[in-house]
Scaffold this motif. Structure first.
Motif, PDB file in Angstrom:
ATOM      1  N   LEU A  31       0.289  -1.088  -0.085  1.00 12.71           N
ATOM      2  CA  LEU A  31       0.126  -0.153  -0.165  1.00 12.71           C
ATOM      3  C   LEU A  31       1.148   1.408  -0.053  1.00 12.71           C
ATOM      4  N   PRO A  32       0.605   2.046  -1.108  1.00 14.85           N
ATOM      5  CA  PRO A  32       1.286   3.521  -0.544  1.00 14.85           C
ATOM      6  C   PRO A  32       1.351   4.427   0.449  1.00 14.85           C
ATOM      7  N   ASP A  33       2.546   4.875   1.155  1.00 15.29           N
ATOM      8  CA  ASP A  33       2.904   5.557   1.786  1.00 15.29           C
ATOM      9  C   ASP A  33       1.668   6.542   2.670  1.00 15.29           C
ATOM     10  N   GLU A  34       1.022   7.148   1.569  1.00 16.50           N
ATOM     11  CA  GLU A  34      -0.219   8.313   2.779  1.00 16.50           C
ATOM     12  C   GLU A  34      -1.622   7.518   2.717  1.00 16.50           C
ATOM     13  N   THR A  35      -1.575   5.837   2.892  1.00 15.77           N
ATOM     14  CA  THR A  35      -2.893   5.491   2.853  1.00 15.77           C
ATOM     15  C   THR A  35      -3.131   5.731   4.738  1.00 15.77           C
ATOM     16  N   ASP A  36      -4.152   6.547   4.302  1.00 21.64           N
ATOM     17  CA  ASP A  36      -4.545   6.361   6.442  1.00 21.64           C
ATOM     18  C   ASP A  36      -5.105   4.890   7.124  1.00 21.64           C
ATOM     19  N   VAL A  37      -4.879   4.864   7.949  1.00 26.28           N
ATOM     20  CA  VAL A  37      -5.112   3.196   8.590  1.00 26.28           C
ATOM     21  C   VAL A  37      -6.362   3.602   9.618  1.00 26.28           C
ATOM     22  N   PHE A  38      -7.448   3.087   9.386  1.00 22.40           N
ATOM     23  CA  PHE A  38      -7.515   3.249  10.592  1.00 22.40           C
ATOM     24  C   PHE A  38      -8.134   1.898  11.599  1.00 22.40           C
ATOM     25  N   PRO A  39      -7.619   2.019  12.293  1.00 24.68           N
ATOM     26  CA  PRO A  39      -7.742   0.423  13.128  1.00 24.68           C
ATOM     27  C   PRO A  39      -9.490   0.207  13.976  1.00 24.68           C
ATOM     28  N   GLY A  40      -9.028  -1.106  14.500  1.00 20.86           N
ATOM     29  CA  GLY A  40     -10.284  -1.453  15.304  1.00 20.86           C
ATOM     30  C   GLY A  40      -9.868  -0.992  16.722  1.00 20.86           C
ATOM     31  N   HIS A  41      -8.481  -0.486  17.559  1.00 19.58           N
ATOM     32  CA  HIS A  41      -8.740   0.374  18.368  1.00 19.58           C
ATOM     33  C   HIS A  41      -7.843   1.644  18.529  1.00 19.58           C
ATOM     34  N   ASP A  42      -7.758   2.387  19.852  1.00 16.44           N
ATOM     35  CA  ASP A  42      -6.629   3.677  19.602  1.00 16.44           C
ATOM     36  C   ASP A  42      -6.942   4.363  17.777  1.00 16.44           C
ATOM     37  N   CYS A  43      -5.954   5.375  18.270  1.00 17.90           N
ATOM     38  CA  CYS A  43      -5.910   6.233  17.128  1.00 17.90           C
ATOM     39  C   CYS A  43      -5.187   5.777  15.736  1.00 17.90           C
ATOM     40  N   GLN A  44      -6.109   6.336  14.515  1.00 17.93           N
ATOM     41  CA  GLN A  44      -5.672   6.597  13.172  1.00 17.93           C
ATOM     42  C   GLN A  44      -4.173   6.346  13.335  1.00 17.93           C
ATOM     43  N   THR A  45      -3.876   5.490  11.829  1.00 19.80           N
ATOM     44  CA  THR A  45      -2.281   5.970  11.648  1.00 19.80           C
ATOM     45  C   THR A  45      -2.598   6.087   9.994  1.00 19.80           C
ATOM     46  N   THR A  46      -1.169   6.368   9.641  1.00 18.54           N
ATOM     47  CA  THR A  46      -0.973   5.908   8.162  1.00 18.54           C
ATOM     48  C   THR A  46       0.324   4.477   8.099  1.00 18.54           C
ATOM     49  N   ILE A  47       0.641   3.846   6.286  1.00 16.78           N
ATOM     50  CA  ILE A  47       1.050   3.410   6.364  1.00 16.78           C
ATOM     51  C   ILE A  47       2.567   3.527   6.764  1.00 16.78           C
ATOM     52  N   GLY A  48       2.918   4.834   5.457  1.00 16.88           N
ATOM     53  CA  GLY A  48       4.535   5.820   5.455  1.00 16.88           C
ATOM     54  C   GLY A  48       4.917   5.302   7.259  1.00 16.88           C
ATOM     55  N   HIS A  49       4.105   6.200   7.739  1.00 15.92           N
ATOM     56  CA  HIS A  49       4.392   5.905   9.311  1.00 15.92           C
ATOM     57  C   HIS A  49       4.818   4.496  10.159  1.00 15.92           C
ATOM     58  N   GLU A  50       4.474   3.813   9.894  1.00 13.97           N
ATOM     59  CA  GLU A  50       4.027   2.650   9.945  1.00 13.97           C
ATOM     60  C   GLU A  50       5.549   2.014   9.756  1.00 13.97           C
ATOM     61  N   LYS A  51       5.947   2.421   8.727  1.00 13.85           N
ATOM     62  CA  LYS A  51       6.308   1.630   7.698  1.00 13.85           C
ATOM     63  C   LYS A  51       8.181   2.189   8.467  1.00 13.85           C
ATOM     64  N   ARG A  52       7.867   3.510   8.986  1.00 11.06           N
ATOM     65  CA  ARG A  52       9.117   3.791   9.726  1.00 11.06           C
ATOM     66  C   ARG A  52       9.443   3.758  11.835  1.00 11.06           C
ATOM     67  N   TYR A  53       8.048   3.692  11.946  1.00 14.30           N
ATOM     68  CA  TYR A  53       8.101   4.004  13.097  1.00 14.30           C
ATOM     69  C   TYR A  53       7.766   2.148  14.157  1.00 14.30           C
ATOM     70  N   ASN A  54       6.466   1.175  13.042  1.00 10.23           N
ATOM     71  CA  ASN A  54       6.779   0.147  14.214  1.00 10.23           C
ATOM     72  C   ASN A  54       7.320  -0.905  14.309  1.00 10.23           C
ATOM     73  N   PRO A  55       7.577  -0.857  15.165  1.00 11.58           N
ATOM     74  CA  PRO A  55       8.755  -1.928  15.851  1.00 11.58           C
ATOM     75  C   PRO A  55       8.888  -3.294  15.443  1.00 11.58           C
ATOM     76  N   PHE A  56       7.227  -3.974  14.594  1.00  5.70           N
ATOM     77  CA  PHE A  56       7.402  -5.073  14.389  1.00  5.70           C
ATOM     78  C   PHE A  56       7.574  -5.314  12.693  1.00  5.70           C
ATOM     79  N   VAL A  57       8.475  -4.276  11.538  1.00  7.16           N
ATOM     80  CA  VAL A  57       8.332  -4.340  10.770  1.00  7.16           C
ATOM     81  C   VAL A  57      10.494  -4.547  10.780  1.00  7.16           C
TER      82      VAL A  57
END
Length: 209
Positions: free
Chosen positions: A183-209
């Motif tokens: 998915l493109p970095d600019e994709t807005d992600v709306f999860p089942g709990h807590d706050c939204q994020t983006t694909i680009g943010h998760e590429k950089r900061y998600n510790p499971f990557v």
């Protein structure tokens, strides 16, 4: 977002995000994960002035489905889920709804395969099978609106738990990489709990990557 109005209500005992996706032109609405409290969902629908035509389930855990049958019946909405989740939806022990109602099961009208594209409320939606939180967890991607509904698979700088029935740590990490690669970095992600994020943010900061 071009033609999509997206709002949410936080419902139930574990504060689940229930999303309302409305076509600004037609007022047709999609409800994602009717978590609990049919009366609060009805209030939100009335507030937005929408007409529900579809229900999308990201997975079958109790905190995402406990109003599904009531909402489906009230609006005559078509209910979608991943085909791999059918067993959980039909088993209150696996879905963990048995703590509240041992007879609560949900039957999907449409069982989706990985990467299948369908249309509802004027939107082209792609189901992406992302096992790990449950065997049949899936995300819903609306490319034209740059929106992903990620359920409990992907959270802000985290992923969902994998210690519940049909969960798998190895699979959820694989699913994370699958999403972030596709998915493109600019994709807005709306999860089942807590706050939204983006694909680009998760590429950089998600510790499971």
């Amino acid at each position: 977002m071009k033609n999509l109005e997206l709002q949410k209500s936080v419902l139930g005992s574990v504060f689940t995000n229930c999303y309302f996706l409305m076509n600004k032109e037609t007022k047709e609405m999609i409800i994602v994960d009717p978590a609990d409290s049919p009366e609060l969902i009805e209030q939100k629908v009335l507030q937005m002035g929408g007409r529900p035509v579809a229900i999308l389930l990201t997975h079958g855990h109790f905190d995402h489905i406990l109003a599904a049958n009531e909402v489906k019946e009230k609006y005559g909405a078509k209910l979608y889920a991943c085909q791999e989740e059918e067993g959980m939806l039909m088993n209150s022990q696996l879905s963990l709804t048995s703590y509240k109602d041992a007879n609560y099961v949900v039957k999907a009208d449409v069982l989706l395969t990985d990467l299948e594209i369908f249309e509802e409320a004027g939107f082209r939606i792609q189901a992406i099978h992302t096992p790990g939180h449950t065997k049949g967890s899936c995300c819903y991607y609306i490319a034209d609106e740059n929106v992903l509904m990620s359920g409990d698979m992907l959270f802000y700088e985290s992923v969902g738990r994998s210690d519940l029935p049909t969960g798998s740590t190895a699979q959820i990490v694989q699913s994370l990489h699958k999403l972030l690669k596709a998915l493109p970095d600019e994709t807005d992600v709306f999860p089942g709990h807590d706050c939204q994020t983006t694909i680009g943010h998760e590429k950089r900061y998600n510790p499971f990557v």
